[in-house]
Scaffold this motif. Sequence first.
Motif, PDB file in Angstrom:
ATOM      1  N   TRP A  44      -0.860   7.244  -3.692  1.00  0.00           N
ATOM      2  CA  TRP A  44       0.425   6.409  -3.213  1.00  0.00           C
ATOM      3  C   TRP A  44       1.102   6.093  -4.667  1.00  0.00           C
ATOM      4  CZ3 TRP A  44      -0.537   0.642  -2.114  1.00  0.00           C
ATOM      5  CH2 TRP A  44       0.701   0.147  -1.211  1.00  0.00           C
TER       6      TRP A  44
ATOM      7  N   LYS B 137     -15.125  -0.195   6.375  1.00  0.00           N
ATOM      8  CA  LYS B 137     -13.715  -0.297   6.633  1.00  0.00           C
ATOM      9  C   LYS B 137     -13.122  -1.557   7.548  1.00  0.00           C
ATOM     10  CE  LYS B 137      -9.828   2.972   7.221  1.00  0.00           C
ATOM     11  NZ  LYS B 137      -9.742   4.296   7.700  1.00  0.00           N
TER      12      LYS B 137
ATOM     13  N   LYS C 201     -10.190  -4.113   5.993  1.00  0.00           N
ATOM     14  CA  LYS C 201      -9.094  -4.314   6.612  1.00  0.00           C
ATOM     15  C   LYS C 201      -8.737  -6.078   7.018  1.00  0.00           C
ATOM     16  CE  LYS C 201      -8.461  -0.181   9.804  1.00  0.00           C
ATOM     17  NZ  LYS C 201      -8.594   0.292  11.017  1.00  0.00           N
TER      18      LYS C 201
ATOM     19  N   ASP D 145       1.751  -5.219  -0.100  1.00  0.00           N
ATOM     20  CA  ASP D 145       1.522  -3.823   0.563  1.00  0.00           C
ATOM     21  C   ASP D 145       0.200  -3.401   0.145  1.00  0.00           C
ATOM     22  OD1 ASP D 145       3.936  -4.111   2.293  1.00  0.00           O
ATOM     23  OD2 ASP D 145       4.926  -2.904   0.633  1.00  0.00           O
TER      24      ASP D 145
ATOM     25  N   LYS E 277      -3.379  -0.271   0.926  1.00  0.00           N
ATOM     26  CA  LYS E 277      -3.884   0.826   1.865  1.00  0.00           C
ATOM     27  C   LYS E 277      -5.392   0.656   1.383  1.00  0.00           C
ATOM     28  CE  LYS E 277      -0.126   4.079   1.613  1.00  0.00           C
ATOM     29  NZ  LYS E 277       0.202   4.036   3.066  1.00  0.00           N
TER      30      LYS E 277
ATOM     31  N   PHE F 197      -9.646   2.287   1.717  1.00  0.00           N
ATOM     32  CA  PHE F 197     -10.092   3.626   1.733  1.00  0.00           C
ATOM     33  C   PHE F 197     -11.539   3.358   1.601  1.00  0.00           C
ATOM     34  CE2 PHE F 197      -6.159   3.959  -0.492  1.00  0.00           C
ATOM     35  CZ  PHE F 197      -5.637   4.872   0.106  1.00  0.00           C
TER      36      PHE F 197
ATOM     37  N   TYR G 221      -6.060  -0.177  -2.254  1.00  0.00           N
ATOM     38  CA  TYR G 221      -4.819   0.115  -3.209  1.00  0.00           C
ATOM     39  C   TYR G 221      -3.698  -0.825  -2.823  1.00  0.00           C
ATOM     40  CZ  TYR G 221      -6.514   4.794  -4.719  1.00  0.00           C
ATOM     41  OH  TYR G 221      -7.347   5.802  -5.329  1.00  0.00           O
ATOM     42  N   THR G 222      -3.030  -1.593  -3.766  1.00  0.00           N
ATOM     43  CA  THR G 222      -2.080  -2.566  -3.463  1.00  0.00           C
ATOM     44  C   THR G 222      -0.939  -2.427  -4.440  1.00  0.00           C
ATOM     45  OG1 THR G 222      -1.899  -4.930  -3.265  1.00  0.00           O
ATOM     46  CG2 THR G 222      -3.580  -4.286  -4.974  1.00  0.00           C
TER      47      THR G 222
END
Length: 349
Positions: free
Chosen positions: A66, A111, A115, A128, A130, A132, A173-174
């Motif tokens: 990413w 997870k 979230k 933003d 993601k 994992f 990841y941000t």
Amino acid sequence: MAAADAKALIRAEAARLGFDAVGFTRASLPTEMRARLDAFLAAGRHGTMRWLAERAAQRAHPQALWPEAVSVIALGLSYAPARDPMETLARREVGTISVYARGRDYHDVVKGRLKQLGQFLHARFGADLKVFVDTAPVMEKPLAAQAGIGWQGKHTNLVSRRHGSWLFLGEIYTTLDLPPDPPHPDRCGSCRRCLDICPTDAFPAPYQLDATRCISYLTIEHDGPIPEGLRAAIGNRIYGCDDCLAVCPWNRFATAAREAKLHAREELNAPRLADLARLDDAAFRALFAGSPIKRSGRGRFVRNVLIAIGNSGDPALRPIAQDLAQDPDPVVAEAARWAAMRLAPETVP
């Protein structure tokens, strides 16, 4: 907001959500990590785990996965057992299941928490991100070590001073620019317990693993017949192996996992081999609903059970193996024939 204050807020929210460890690092890894991964792959030590090679570039470089990632938030959730995971190894009529697989599937548990933390990050900082958990090309252990959660021990797994070898890892990841935490120093010292305990000599050297000899790989990831030369060493380990984790001296500081969903189901602490071998596909799915074991499928799991039966030395289990010698799954049938032969009257002491 100052970056230090942002980190403090994130730590507090992670703790509120139940995470036991949190650290921050840059979305990058040193070139030596790629070199180590390339050497591992070139030696064929990944076995049939083709996905490790197929996405090696993304695994070794977070921004290759990413490009917008700036920081990585590494998180750990303890799954430390309440009892000795090795206590069943001498009971050859039962199977030994890895601690991580005795409760609910950790992918779902971790997870879900990630979230929730991600929603907080987006709402509070407009970031933003993601998330994992062990299903994407992410080098979780090096990132966690770089973020100061622990260090990679000689068994290649992460070790924490507070939680020993019992941490599930997850990453966010941000795009947030967060100052990195200092990496954790290696505190293995001269200890070799994890290396010396391995039943199949899966460690060619400290900090190196040959997955093709690892019982966890053989019983979980490997989908064909298990090499005969390694079967006796597997003993009654029917799903994974905790030996190198369980003997780590740092475990003395670990307390039993707080998350109830990760607690062992009583029926999986010492399941009888005779009962497990008789599972058909429907019964297998019912027994392991919500468990990571379900992912392996009935055939691979019963193969493992038959290896354990062959190692049991109990001729009373031979008829079960003989019945499965005609199983529609050829891998199950082969393991059954091997077990029956091992338990033939002339071979059982």
